[in-house]
Design a protein around this motif. Structure first.
Motif, PDB file in Angstrom:
ATOM      1  N   ALA A  85       0.833  -1.208   0.000  1.00 17.93           N
ATOM      2  CA  ALA A  85       0.000   0.000   0.000  1.00 17.93           C
ATOM      3  C   ALA A  85       0.862   1.249   0.000  1.00 17.93           C
ATOM      4  O   ALA A  85       1.920   1.295   0.609  1.00 17.93           O
ATOM      5  N   HIS A  86       0.399   2.245  -0.705  1.00 18.62           N
ATOM      6  CA  HIS A  86       0.989   3.570  -0.653  1.00 18.62           C
ATOM      7  C   HIS A  86       0.688   4.131   0.740  1.00 18.62           C
ATOM      8  O   HIS A  86      -0.399   3.875   1.266  1.00 18.62           O
ATOM      9  N   PRO A  87       1.625   4.884   1.365  1.00 13.79           N
ATOM     10  CA  PRO A  87       1.362   5.340   2.734  1.00 13.79           C
ATOM     11  C   PRO A  87       0.043   6.111   2.872  1.00 13.79           C
ATOM     12  O   PRO A  87      -0.622   6.039   3.883  1.00 13.79           O
ATOM     13  N   PRO A 119     -14.467  12.778   3.719  1.00 12.42           N
ATOM     14  CA  PRO A 119     -14.088  12.984   2.314  1.00 12.42           C
ATOM     15  C   PRO A 119     -12.857  12.192   1.865  1.00 12.42           C
ATOM     16  O   PRO A 119     -12.454  12.290   0.706  1.00 12.42           O
ATOM     17  N   ALA A 120     -12.238  11.428   2.780  1.00 16.63           N
ATOM     18  CA  ALA A 120     -11.120  10.541   2.387  1.00 16.63           C
ATOM     19  C   ALA A 120     -11.368   9.211   3.089  1.00 16.63           C
ATOM     20  O   ALA A 120     -10.578   8.757   3.896  1.00 16.63           O
ATOM     21  N   LEU A 188      -6.314  12.925   6.925  1.00 19.33           N
ATOM     22  CA  LEU A 188      -5.874  13.637   5.713  1.00 19.33           C
ATOM     23  C   LEU A 188      -4.855  12.862   4.884  1.00 19.33           C
ATOM     24  O   LEU A 188      -3.862  12.358   5.433  1.00 19.33           O
ATOM     25  N   PRO A 189      -5.066  12.791   3.556  1.00 11.03           N
ATOM     26  CA  PRO A 189      -3.992  12.273   2.710  1.00 11.03           C
ATOM     27  C   PRO A 189      -2.908  13.350   2.649  1.00 11.03           C
ATOM     28  O   PRO A 189      -3.209  14.519   2.389  1.00 11.03           O
ATOM     29  N   HIS A 214      -3.151  18.046   1.611  1.00  4.86           N
ATOM     30  CA  HIS A 214      -3.716  18.087   2.975  1.00  4.86           C
ATOM     31  C   HIS A 214      -4.251  19.476   3.322  1.00  4.86           C
ATOM     32  O   HIS A 214      -5.226  19.599   4.051  1.00  4.86           O
ATOM     33  N   HIS A 215      -3.629  20.528   2.753  1.00  2.46           N
ATOM     34  CA  HIS A 215      -4.163  21.873   2.998  1.00  2.46           C
ATOM     35  C   HIS A 215      -5.496  22.052   2.247  1.00  2.46           C
ATOM     36  O   HIS A 215      -6.456  22.577   2.793  1.00  2.46           O
ATOM     37  N   LEU A 216      -5.513  21.594   0.989  1.00  2.80           N
ATOM     38  CA  LEU A 216      -6.746  21.733   0.193  1.00  2.80           C
ATOM     39  C   LEU A 216      -7.878  20.925   0.825  1.00  2.80           C
ATOM     40  O   LEU A 216      -9.040  21.345   0.816  1.00  2.80           O
TER      41      LEU A 216
END
Ligand code: SAM
Length: 323
Positions: A85-87, A119-120, A188-189, A214-216
Protein backbone atom coordinates in the motif's frame (compact mmCIF):
# COMPACT_ATOMS: atom_id res chain seq x y z
CA UNK A 1 -14.43 -12.51 15.88
CA UNK A 2 -11.57 -14.96 15.24
CA UNK A 3 -13.97 -17.41 13.59
CA UNK A 4 -15.28 -14.69 11.31
CA UNK A 5 -11.74 -13.56 10.44
CA UNK A 6 -10.73 -17.16 9.65
CA UNK A 7 -13.73 -17.61 7.35
CA UNK A 8 -13.08 -14.29 5.58
CA UNK A 9 -9.38 -15.06 5.27
CA UNK A 10 -9.81 -18.62 3.97
CA UNK A 11 -12.45 -17.66 1.44
CA UNK A 12 -10.35 -14.67 0.27
CA UNK A 13 -7.28 -16.85 -0.18
CA UNK A 14 -9.30 -19.32 -2.16
CA UNK A 15 -10.87 -16.68 -4.37
CA UNK A 16 -7.52 -14.98 -4.94
CA UNK A 17 -6.01 -18.24 -6.13
CA UNK A 18 -8.96 -19.36 -8.28
CA UNK A 19 -9.52 -16.01 -9.97
CA UNK A 20 -5.94 -14.74 -9.99
CA UNK A 21 -6.83 -11.70 -7.88
CA UNK A 22 -4.75 -9.85 -5.32
CA UNK A 23 -5.69 -10.85 -1.77
CA UNK A 24 -7.31 -7.48 -1.08
CA UNK A 25 -9.45 -7.70 -4.25
CA UNK A 26 -10.53 -11.15 -3.11
CA UNK A 27 -11.50 -9.72 0.30
CA UNK A 28 -13.88 -7.38 -1.54
CA UNK A 29 -15.32 -10.31 -3.55
CA UNK A 30 -15.80 -12.49 -0.51
CA UNK A 31 -17.42 -9.62 1.40
CA UNK A 32 -19.92 -9.18 -1.45
CA UNK A 33 -20.65 -12.92 -1.41
CA UNK A 34 -21.27 -12.94 2.33
CA UNK A 35 -23.49 -9.88 2.11
CA UNK A 36 -25.60 -11.41 -0.71
CA UNK A 37 -25.54 -14.89 0.85
CA UNK A 38 -24.35 -16.44 -2.40
CA UNK A 39 -21.30 -17.05 -4.57
CA UNK A 40 -21.47 -14.32 -7.21
CA UNK A 41 -18.45 -15.25 -9.35
CA UNK A 42 -19.84 -17.25 -12.31
CA UNK A 43 -16.37 -18.06 -13.59
CA UNK A 44 -15.60 -20.29 -10.57
CA UNK A 45 -15.64 -24.06 -10.97
CA UNK A 46 -18.49 -25.93 -9.27
CA UNK A 47 -16.02 -27.50 -6.81
CA UNK A 48 -14.56 -24.11 -5.82
CA UNK A 49 -18.03 -22.59 -5.45
CA UNK A 50 -19.08 -25.52 -3.27
CA UNK A 51 -16.04 -25.07 -1.01
CA UNK A 52 -16.86 -21.38 -0.63
CA UNK A 53 -20.53 -22.08 0.15
CA UNK A 54 -19.38 -24.45 2.89
CA UNK A 55 -17.23 -21.69 4.47
CA UNK A 56 -20.05 -19.14 4.19
CA UNK A 57 -22.56 -21.55 5.72
CA UNK A 58 -20.49 -21.46 8.92
CA UNK A 59 -20.92 -17.66 9.27
CA UNK A 60 -24.03 -16.27 10.95
CA UNK A 61 -23.46 -12.53 10.61
CA UNK A 62 -26.36 -11.77 12.97
CA UNK A 63 -24.48 -13.38 15.84
CA UNK A 64 -21.67 -10.77 15.60
CA UNK A 65 -21.69 -7.17 16.79
CA UNK A 66 -20.94 -4.39 14.28
CA UNK A 67 -17.56 -3.86 15.96
CA UNK A 68 -16.67 -7.56 15.64
CA UNK A 69 -17.55 -7.46 11.95
CA UNK A 70 -15.55 -4.23 11.45
CA UNK A 71 -12.51 -5.68 13.20
CA UNK A 72 -12.55 -9.04 11.37
CA UNK A 73 -12.92 -7.27 8.00
CA UNK A 74 -10.25 -4.73 8.98
CA UNK A 75 -7.74 -7.50 9.78
CA UNK A 76 -8.20 -9.00 6.32
CA UNK A 77 -7.91 -5.61 4.61
CA UNK A 78 -4.78 -4.81 6.63
CA UNK A 79 -3.25 -8.11 5.57
CA UNK A 80 -4.08 -7.25 1.94
CA UNK A 81 -2.80 -3.68 2.11
CA UNK A 82 0.51 -4.87 3.57
CA UNK A 83 1.17 -6.47 0.18
CA UNK A 84 1.99 -3.01 -1.13
CA UNK A 85 0.00 0.00 0.00
CA UNK A 86 0.99 3.57 -0.65
CA UNK A 87 1.36 5.34 2.73
CA UNK A 88 -1.61 7.59 1.90
CA UNK A 89 -3.77 4.55 1.31
CA UNK A 90 -3.23 3.24 4.78
CA UNK A 91 -6.27 2.66 6.91
CA UNK A 92 -6.76 4.65 10.06
CA UNK A 93 -5.67 2.50 13.04
CA UNK A 94 -8.30 1.07 15.31
CA UNK A 95 -7.30 3.01 18.39
CA UNK A 96 -7.44 6.33 16.51
CA UNK A 97 -10.89 5.46 15.14
CA UNK A 98 -12.17 4.68 18.62
CA UNK A 99 -10.73 7.90 20.04
CA UNK A 100 -12.14 10.05 17.23
CA UNK A 101 -15.49 8.28 17.75
CA UNK A 102 -15.40 9.27 21.39
CA UNK A 103 -14.64 12.90 20.49
CA UNK A 104 -17.39 13.08 17.84
CA UNK A 105 -19.85 11.65 20.32
CA UNK A 106 -18.86 14.25 22.95
CA UNK A 107 -18.87 17.25 20.62
CA UNK A 108 -22.17 16.26 18.96
CA UNK A 109 -23.87 15.20 22.21
CA UNK A 110 -26.52 17.90 21.94
CA UNK A 111 -27.75 16.73 18.54
CA UNK A 112 -29.82 13.55 18.54
CA UNK A 113 -29.50 13.37 14.76
CA UNK A 114 -26.85 14.79 12.47
CA UNK A 115 -25.00 14.26 9.20
CA UNK A 116 -21.40 13.06 9.01
CA UNK A 117 -18.99 13.18 6.06
CA UNK A 118 -15.60 11.55 5.53
CA UNK A 119 -14.09 12.98 2.31
CA UNK A 120 -11.12 10.54 2.39
CA UNK A 121 -13.03 7.48 3.53
CA UNK A 122 -10.53 4.91 2.20
CA UNK A 123 -11.44 1.46 3.56
CA UNK A 124 -14.15 2.95 5.79
CA UNK A 125 -12.37 1.84 8.94
CA UNK A 126 -12.35 5.30 10.54
CA UNK A 127 -15.93 6.08 9.46
CA UNK A 128 -17.44 2.82 10.70
CA UNK A 129 -15.39 2.85 13.93
CA UNK A 130 -16.89 6.30 14.58
CA UNK A 131 -20.42 5.22 13.57
CA UNK A 132 -20.22 2.24 15.92
CA UNK A 133 -19.68 4.65 18.82
CA UNK A 134 -22.65 6.82 17.94
CA UNK A 135 -25.27 4.41 19.21
CA UNK A 136 -27.43 7.13 20.77
CA UNK A 137 -27.51 9.30 17.67
CA UNK A 138 -29.22 9.00 14.34
CA UNK A 139 -26.48 9.63 11.83
CA UNK A 140 -26.77 10.14 8.09
CA UNK A 141 -23.30 9.50 6.78
CA UNK A 142 -21.41 9.76 3.52
CA UNK A 143 -17.93 8.81 2.39
CA UNK A 144 -15.87 9.87 -0.62
CA UNK A 145 -12.66 8.46 -2.05
CA UNK A 146 -10.81 8.65 -5.33
CA UNK A 147 -9.60 5.04 -5.12
CA UNK A 148 -12.25 2.67 -6.41
CA UNK A 149 -10.92 -0.48 -4.72
CA UNK A 150 -10.71 1.18 -1.29
CA UNK A 151 -14.18 2.63 -1.77
CA UNK A 152 -15.50 -0.82 -2.69
CA UNK A 153 -14.00 -2.21 0.52
CA UNK A 154 -15.60 0.64 2.42
CA UNK A 155 -18.99 -0.02 0.94
CA UNK A 156 -18.81 -3.75 1.63
CA UNK A 157 -17.67 -3.19 5.20
CA UNK A 158 -20.56 -0.75 5.76
CA UNK A 159 -23.02 -3.24 4.24
CA UNK A 160 -21.80 -6.08 6.44
CA UNK A 161 -22.12 -3.80 9.49
CA UNK A 162 -25.56 -2.64 8.29
CA UNK A 163 -24.60 1.04 8.15
CA UNK A 164 -26.56 2.87 5.45
CA UNK A 165 -23.71 5.07 4.17
CA UNK A 166 -23.81 7.00 0.87
CA UNK A 167 -20.57 6.49 -1.03
CA UNK A 168 -19.11 8.56 -3.85
CA UNK A 169 -16.12 7.56 -5.97
CA UNK A 170 -14.62 10.91 -6.97
CA UNK A 171 -11.82 13.38 -6.43
CA UNK A 172 -12.82 15.13 -3.20
CA UNK A 173 -11.00 18.28 -4.24
CA UNK A 174 -13.51 18.85 -7.07
CA UNK A 175 -17.17 19.74 -6.48
CA UNK A 176 -18.58 17.02 -4.26
CA UNK A 177 -21.76 15.06 -4.92
CA UNK A 178 -22.17 14.78 -1.13
CA UNK A 179 -24.08 17.48 0.78
CA UNK A 180 -22.51 19.71 3.45
CA UNK A 181 -22.58 17.93 6.82
CA UNK A 182 -22.90 18.80 10.51
CA UNK A 183 -19.62 17.03 11.20
CA UNK A 184 -16.63 16.06 9.05
CA UNK A 185 -14.00 13.48 9.93
CA UNK A 186 -10.90 13.07 7.82
CA UNK A 187 -7.59 11.24 8.11
CA UNK A 188 -5.87 13.64 5.71
CA UNK A 189 -3.99 12.27 2.71
CA UNK A 190 -0.61 13.97 3.00
CA UNK A 191 1.33 15.07 -0.07
CA UNK A 192 1.00 17.12 -3.24
CA UNK A 193 -2.21 17.46 -5.26
CA UNK A 194 -1.10 16.85 -8.86
CA UNK A 195 -3.98 18.78 -10.46
CA UNK A 196 -2.74 22.43 -10.47
CA UNK A 197 -5.75 23.55 -12.51
CA UNK A 198 -8.09 21.94 -9.99
CA UNK A 199 -6.32 23.71 -7.13
CA UNK A 200 -6.90 27.18 -8.60
CA UNK A 201 -10.21 27.80 -6.83
CA UNK A 202 -8.66 27.23 -3.39
CA UNK A 203 -7.46 30.00 -1.11
CA UNK A 204 -4.84 27.52 0.13
CA UNK A 205 -3.33 26.76 -3.30
CA UNK A 206 0.44 27.07 -3.46
CA UNK A 207 1.83 30.31 -4.89
CA UNK A 208 3.90 28.21 -7.26
CA UNK A 209 4.08 24.51 -8.11
CA UNK A 210 1.82 21.81 -6.75
CA UNK A 211 -0.37 22.58 -3.75
CA UNK A 212 -0.46 20.49 -0.60
CA UNK A 213 -3.39 18.06 -0.82
CA UNK A 214 -3.72 18.09 2.97
CA UNK A 215 -4.16 21.87 3.00
CA UNK A 216 -6.75 21.73 0.19
CA UNK A 217 -8.54 18.94 2.05
CA UNK A 218 -8.87 21.17 5.11
CA UNK A 219 -10.33 23.97 2.98
CA UNK A 220 -12.67 21.63 1.08
CA UNK A 221 -13.84 20.01 4.35
CA UNK A 222 -14.67 23.49 5.62
CA UNK A 223 -16.64 24.13 2.38
CA UNK A 224 -18.67 21.00 3.08
CA UNK A 225 -19.31 21.66 6.79
CA UNK A 226 -22.49 23.49 7.77
CA UNK A 227 -21.99 26.75 9.72
CA UNK A 228 -21.40 25.86 13.38
CA UNK A 229 -20.46 22.27 12.43
CA UNK A 230 -17.41 20.41 13.74
CA UNK A 231 -14.37 19.05 11.92
CA UNK A 232 -12.10 16.29 13.23
CA UNK A 233 -8.86 15.90 11.29
CA UNK A 234 -5.98 13.47 11.68
CA UNK A 235 -3.10 15.79 10.76
CA UNK A 236 0.66 15.34 10.47
CA UNK A 237 2.41 17.05 13.40
CA UNK A 238 4.45 19.11 10.94
CA UNK A 239 1.30 20.70 9.48
CA UNK A 240 2.08 24.04 11.06
CA UNK A 241 5.78 24.14 10.27
CA UNK A 242 5.84 24.07 6.45
CA UNK A 243 6.42 27.19 4.35
CA UNK A 244 2.71 27.23 3.42
CA UNK A 245 1.70 27.15 7.11
CA UNK A 246 1.16 30.91 7.61
CA UNK A 247 -1.52 30.89 4.89
CA UNK A 248 -3.15 27.86 6.50
CA UNK A 249 -3.08 29.49 9.94
CA UNK A 250 -4.72 32.64 8.61
CA UNK A 251 -7.38 30.62 6.78
CA UNK A 252 -8.25 28.61 9.89
CA UNK A 253 -8.41 31.74 12.02
CA UNK A 254 -10.77 33.38 9.54
CA UNK A 255 -13.11 30.43 9.08
CA UNK A 256 -13.16 28.46 12.34
CA UNK A 257 -12.54 28.24 16.06
CA UNK A 258 -9.84 25.85 17.16
CA UNK A 259 -11.38 23.52 19.75
CA UNK A 260 -8.51 21.17 20.36
CA UNK A 261 -5.20 19.65 19.32
CA UNK A 262 -4.43 16.24 20.75
CA UNK A 263 -1.13 14.66 19.89
CA UNK A 264 -1.34 10.91 19.30
CA UNK A 265 1.26 8.80 21.14
CA UNK A 266 4.58 8.85 19.28
CA UNK A 267 4.92 5.09 19.80
CA UNK A 268 2.13 4.59 17.23
CA UNK A 269 4.34 5.89 14.42
CA UNK A 270 7.50 4.74 12.67
CA UNK A 271 9.33 7.94 13.53
CA UNK A 272 8.68 11.39 14.94
CA UNK A 273 8.42 12.85 11.42
CA UNK A 274 5.43 10.54 10.73
CA UNK A 275 3.61 11.35 13.99
CA UNK A 276 0.07 12.72 13.90
CA UNK A 277 -2.47 14.58 15.97
CA UNK A 278 -6.21 14.96 16.16
CA UNK A 279 -7.16 18.54 15.29
CA UNK A 280 -10.70 19.71 16.16
CA UNK A 281 -12.30 22.81 14.65
CA UNK A 282 -15.72 24.42 14.73
CA UNK A 283 -16.76 26.28 11.60
CA UNK A 284 -17.85 29.82 12.39
CA UNK A 285 -21.57 30.53 12.09
CA UNK A 286 -24.71 30.77 14.15
CA UNK A 287 -24.26 29.18 17.58
CA UNK A 288 -20.51 28.71 17.17
CA UNK A 289 -18.29 30.09 19.90
CA UNK A 290 -14.59 29.87 20.64
CA UNK A 291 -13.78 27.78 23.73
CA UNK A 292 -12.37 29.67 26.73
CA UNK A 293 -9.24 27.68 26.10
CA UNK A 294 -8.48 25.09 23.42
CA UNK A 295 -8.08 21.48 24.55
CA UNK A 296 -4.36 20.79 24.17
CA UNK A 297 -2.76 17.53 25.25
CA UNK A 298 -0.28 14.79 24.42
CA UNK A 299 -2.20 11.54 24.58
CA UNK A 300 -0.65 8.65 26.51
CA UNK A 301 -0.33 5.22 24.88
CA UNK A 302 -3.85 3.85 24.44
CA UNK A 303 -2.72 0.68 26.27
CA UNK A 304 -1.78 2.76 29.35
CA UNK A 305 -4.97 2.34 31.34
CA UNK A 306 -4.15 4.80 34.14
CA UNK A 307 -2.83 7.37 31.68
CA UNK A 308 -5.98 7.12 29.56
CA UNK A 309 -8.22 7.36 32.65
CA UNK A 310 -6.59 10.62 33.68
CA UNK A 311 -6.73 11.91 30.08
CA UNK A 312 -10.48 11.19 29.95
CA UNK A 313 -10.84 13.06 33.25
CA UNK A 314 -8.95 16.02 31.76
CA UNK A 315 -11.17 15.98 28.65
CA UNK A 316 -14.33 15.78 30.79
CA UNK A 317 -13.14 18.74 32.86
CA UNK A 318 -12.46 20.68 29.68
CA UNK A 319 -16.01 20.02 28.45
CA UNK A 320 -17.51 21.28 31.71
CA UNK A 321 -15.26 24.33 32.14
CA UNK A 322 -14.24 25.61 28.71
CA UNK A 323 -17.31 25.17 26.49
N1 SAM B 1 -9.71 6.85 7.06
C1 SAM B 1 -9.33 5.94 5.99
C2 SAM B 1 -9.50 4.49 6.46
O1 SAM B 1 -9.83 4.25 7.63
O2 SAM B 1 -9.27 3.60 5.63
C3 SAM B 1 -7.90 6.15 5.55
C4 SAM B 1 -7.68 7.45 4.86
S1 SAM B 1 -6.14 7.51 4.04
C5 SAM B 1 -5.06 8.14 5.25
C6 SAM B 1 -6.37 8.82 2.91
C7 SAM B 1 -7.34 8.51 1.78
O3 SAM B 1 -7.45 9.67 0.95
C8 SAM B 1 -6.93 7.37 0.86
O4 SAM B 1 -7.94 6.39 0.88
C9 SAM B 1 -6.83 8.01 -0.54
O5 SAM B 1 -7.32 7.18 -1.58
C10 SAM B 1 -7.74 9.22 -0.36
N2 SAM B 1 -7.46 10.34 -1.28
C11 SAM B 1 -6.28 10.91 -1.59
N3 SAM B 1 -6.44 11.94 -2.45
C12 SAM B 1 -7.77 12.02 -2.69
C13 SAM B 1 -8.59 12.88 -3.48
N4 SAM B 1 -8.06 13.86 -4.21
N5 SAM B 1 -9.93 12.70 -3.46
C14 SAM B 1 -10.48 11.71 -2.73
N6 SAM B 1 -9.77 10.86 -1.96
C15 SAM B 1 -8.44 11.01 -1.94
Amino acid sequence: MEKLFTALNESSEQLAEELDLSYVEAVAETGENIFHGDVLQDELSEIAAKKLRKIYAGIQLDTYTKEEIRKAFQLCVLKGLKEGAHPNHQMTPDSVGLFVGYLVQRFMSEKSSFSLLDPAVGTGNLLTAVLNQLKDHQVESSGVDIDDLLLQLSYISANLQKHPVQFFNQDSLQNLFADPADAVICDLPVGYYPNDEGALSYALKADEGHSYAHHLFIEQSMNYTKPGGFLFFIIPNQLFSSKEAPKLNAFIKEEAYIQGLLQLPLSMFKGEQHAKSVFILQKKGEGAEPPKQALLADLPKFSNFDGMQSMMKKINEWFSSSR
